[in-house]
Design an enzyme around this catalytic site. Structure first.
Site, PDB file in Angstrom:
ATOM      1  N   TRP A 165       0.783  -0.914   0.128  1.00  0.00           N
ATOM      2  CA  TRP A 165      -0.085   0.085   0.094  1.00  0.00           C
ATOM      3  C   TRP A 165       0.976   1.290  -0.115  1.00  0.00           C
ATOM      4  O   TRP A 165       1.932   1.288   0.744  1.00  0.00           O
ATOM      5  CB  TRP A 165      -0.898  -0.045   1.277  1.00  0.00           C
ATOM      6  CG  TRP A 165      -1.940   1.001   1.442  1.00  0.00           C
ATOM      7  CD1 TRP A 165      -2.650   1.614   0.445  1.00  0.00           C
ATOM      8  CD2 TRP A 165      -2.056   1.765   2.571  1.00  0.00           C
ATOM      9  NE1 TRP A 165      -3.359   2.726   0.840  1.00  0.00           N
ATOM     10  CE2 TRP A 165      -2.968   2.885   2.209  1.00  0.00           C
ATOM     11  CE3 TRP A 165      -1.494   1.714   4.085  1.00  0.00           C
ATOM     12  CZ2 TRP A 165      -3.454   3.619   3.259  1.00  0.00           C
ATOM     13  CZ3 TRP A 165      -2.163   2.676   5.061  1.00  0.00           C
ATOM     14  CH2 TRP A 165      -2.980   3.752   4.621  1.00  0.00           C
ATOM     15  N   ASP A 246      -1.283  -5.728   9.154  1.00  0.00           N
ATOM     16  CA  ASP A 246      -2.152  -4.687   8.807  1.00  0.00           C
ATOM     17  C   ASP A 246      -3.247  -5.301   8.020  1.00  0.00           C
ATOM     18  O   ASP A 246      -3.097  -6.090   7.126  1.00  0.00           O
ATOM     19  CB  ASP A 246      -1.785  -3.622   7.670  1.00  0.00           C
ATOM     20  CG  ASP A 246      -2.535  -2.405   7.425  1.00  0.00           C
ATOM     21  OD1 ASP A 246      -3.601  -2.275   7.886  1.00  0.00           O
ATOM     22  OD2 ASP A 246      -2.016  -1.471   6.583  1.00  0.00           O
ATOM     23  N   LYS A 282     -13.904  -0.872   5.005  1.00  0.00           N
ATOM     24  CA  LYS A 282     -14.405  -1.762   3.718  1.00  0.00           C
ATOM     25  C   LYS A 282     -15.438  -2.506   4.096  1.00  0.00           C
ATOM     26  O   LYS A 282     -16.553  -2.889   3.541  1.00  0.00           O
ATOM     27  CB  LYS A 282     -13.235  -2.438   3.153  1.00  0.00           C
ATOM     28  CG  LYS A 282     -12.041  -1.766   2.721  1.00  0.00           C
ATOM     29  CD  LYS A 282     -12.210  -0.685   1.730  1.00  0.00           C
ATOM     30  CE  LYS A 282     -10.975  -0.277   1.114  1.00  0.00           C
ATOM     31  NZ  LYS A 282     -10.377   0.721   2.017  1.00  0.00           N
TER      32      LYS A 282
END
Length: 440
Positions: A165, A246, A282
């Site tokens: 990311w 993460d 999400k």
């Protein structure tokens, strides 16, 4: 009116007028800070891509860059269970808008910990986990980076997957931690470079910080198998590395909450000291509400409870200096759903619907690309998991798709599967076939 004795004399007024006449309103002040030397920062690539998409007037335009779920009509989806939780909150006469505790809402952080660590986790059972509500997953990663920058005494280099990311590098860099990379994505197979990953983690100096994506790796959509996770854990235990997990897509990736957190559960069961960053953007569709959680787990031992108490106290100080108190609404929505068996079951159904639609788009895209005879192999589209797919398209091909076919994706060929739907998938597949065939 003041007495005459208190008024300035005519000579004093003259001196003041003389001084004032030499002062220009536009005269710059001299300080040690020179604003003119601050350089213009580059635009964030993802937000720049979104800006270009919005400016495109073509009726055929397709947004495959957005990292957010979209319905088959390309619309944002407010989860039905979120609407029900919102109704519960609005009808609560005791609801107020006072500050949350520094660590966040206890009913949120406790349920968040159970969700990602496991309700029967030894870390929770033995009271050796501390949780802190954060500004979504980004805030959790930042809090973890800040904590390690202040207290970690091992090798202070954070190893990130290549690719990872985009925000990871600057978050760690901004708190003064060095970053390095370990191989992750194989351009040849468009899958996991497992041997390269293992070799790099093995070669890293003892006690390094290794950042791991718990599931639905961003940006590749490539995850280790459970057997591979076990091998990774064995190497990291041998090298005394520190796992930094993460997790932005639990339940959103496979539709199964436990499966998506299995790697974290395994590391905890093996006795690792670790931290976990958790986002509800999400899997609850709460993108703008910034609901997240940070968890620190200590190793098992007789002093584990005292150790985690000290760690929690330091996390609270960092939180206080950063944001003071976390926001309420998103955390209240999540805790309302997770605290009610009926609502939780409905939420899990919503997760299955979102993940299922994305999986169906993977199958459809692969099928259409292969049926069109698109050069290359496309099995990786269905082998990968989660919101994103690393297509293998080159930067030149990506730019042609954008300029000639109005299809927007990041320059490295990453697409958001949620941007595909039954209305645009033929256009996307045909455009990819055309561009790939013409650039072989």
């Amino acid at each position: 009116m003041p007495p005459a004795s208190s008024l300035p004399s005519s000579s004093s007024l003259q001196r003041l007028n003389n001084i004032a006449s030499h002062i220009s309103p536009a005269m710059p002040f001299t300080t040690n800070f020179t604003a003119d030397l601050v350089p213009q920062a580059p635009e964030d690539p993802l937000f720049g891509l979104a800006r270009e998409y919005r400016a495109d007037t073509s009726p055929q335009k397709v947004d495959l860059g957005i990292g957010a779920y979209r319905t088959n009509d390309a619309k944002p989806w407010v989860l039905p269970v979120v609407k029900k939780a919102d109704e519960v909150l609005r009808n609560n006469p005791e609801l107020n808008h006072e500050y949350a505790p520094i660590a966040g809402l206890p009913e949120f952080t406790s349920k968040a910990a159970e969700l990602i660590l496991g309700a029967d986790s030894p870390a929770l059972r033995e009271k050796r986990a501390a949780s802190m509500q954060t500004i979504s997953g980004t805030g959790a990663v930042h809090l973890g980076a800040l904590f390690l920058a202040k207290f970690y005494k091992g090798n202070r280099t954070v190893y990130l997957s290549n690719p990872t990311w985009a925000n990871h590098k600057q978050i760690f860099g901004n708190v003064g931690l060095q970053v390095a990379e370990y191989p992750y994505f194989s351009k040849e197979t468009k899958g996991l470079d497992f041997e390269g990953m293992k070799a790099s983690i093995q070669a890293a100096p003892e006690g390094s910080i290794i950042l791991l994506h718990a599931c639905a790796h961003n940006p590749t959509g490539v995850d280790p198998s459970m057997d591979q996770w076990k091998e990774i854990a064995t190497i990291m235990a041998q090298k005394k590395h520190f796992p930094f997990f993460d997790c932005a897509y639990q339940g959103f990736a496979s539709g199964n909450l436990a499966r998506d957190a299995a790697a974290i559960h395994h590391f905890i069961e093996k006795g690792f000291e670790l931290l976990v960053c958790q986002s509800f953007a999400k899997n609850f569709g709460l993108y703008g509400e910034r609901a997240g959680c940070f968890h620190f787990v200590t190793s098992p031992g007789s002093d584990a409870s005292a150790t985690i108490t000290r760690i929690a106290s330091q996390l609270a100080i960092l939180q206080r200096s950063e944001i003071s108190n976390p926001p309420l609404y998103g955390a209240r929505i999540v805790s309302t759903v997770l605290g009610d068996a009926k609502l939780r079951a409905e939420w899990e159904g919503n997760l299955e619907e979102m993940s299922g639609r994305i999986m169906s788009m993977r199958k459809a895209l692969r099928s259409k690309l292969e049926a069109l005879g698109t050069p290359g192999t496309w099995n990786h589209v269905t082998d990968q998991i989660g919101m994103f797919s690393f297509t293998g398209l080159t930067e030149a091909q990506v730019l042609r798709l954008r300029e000639e076919h109005h299809i927007y994706m990041t320059k490295n060929g990453r697409i958001s599967m949620a941007g595909l739907n039954t209305n645009n998938i033929d256009h996307v597949a045909n455009s990819i076939r055309k561009v790939v065939a013409e650039t072989q």
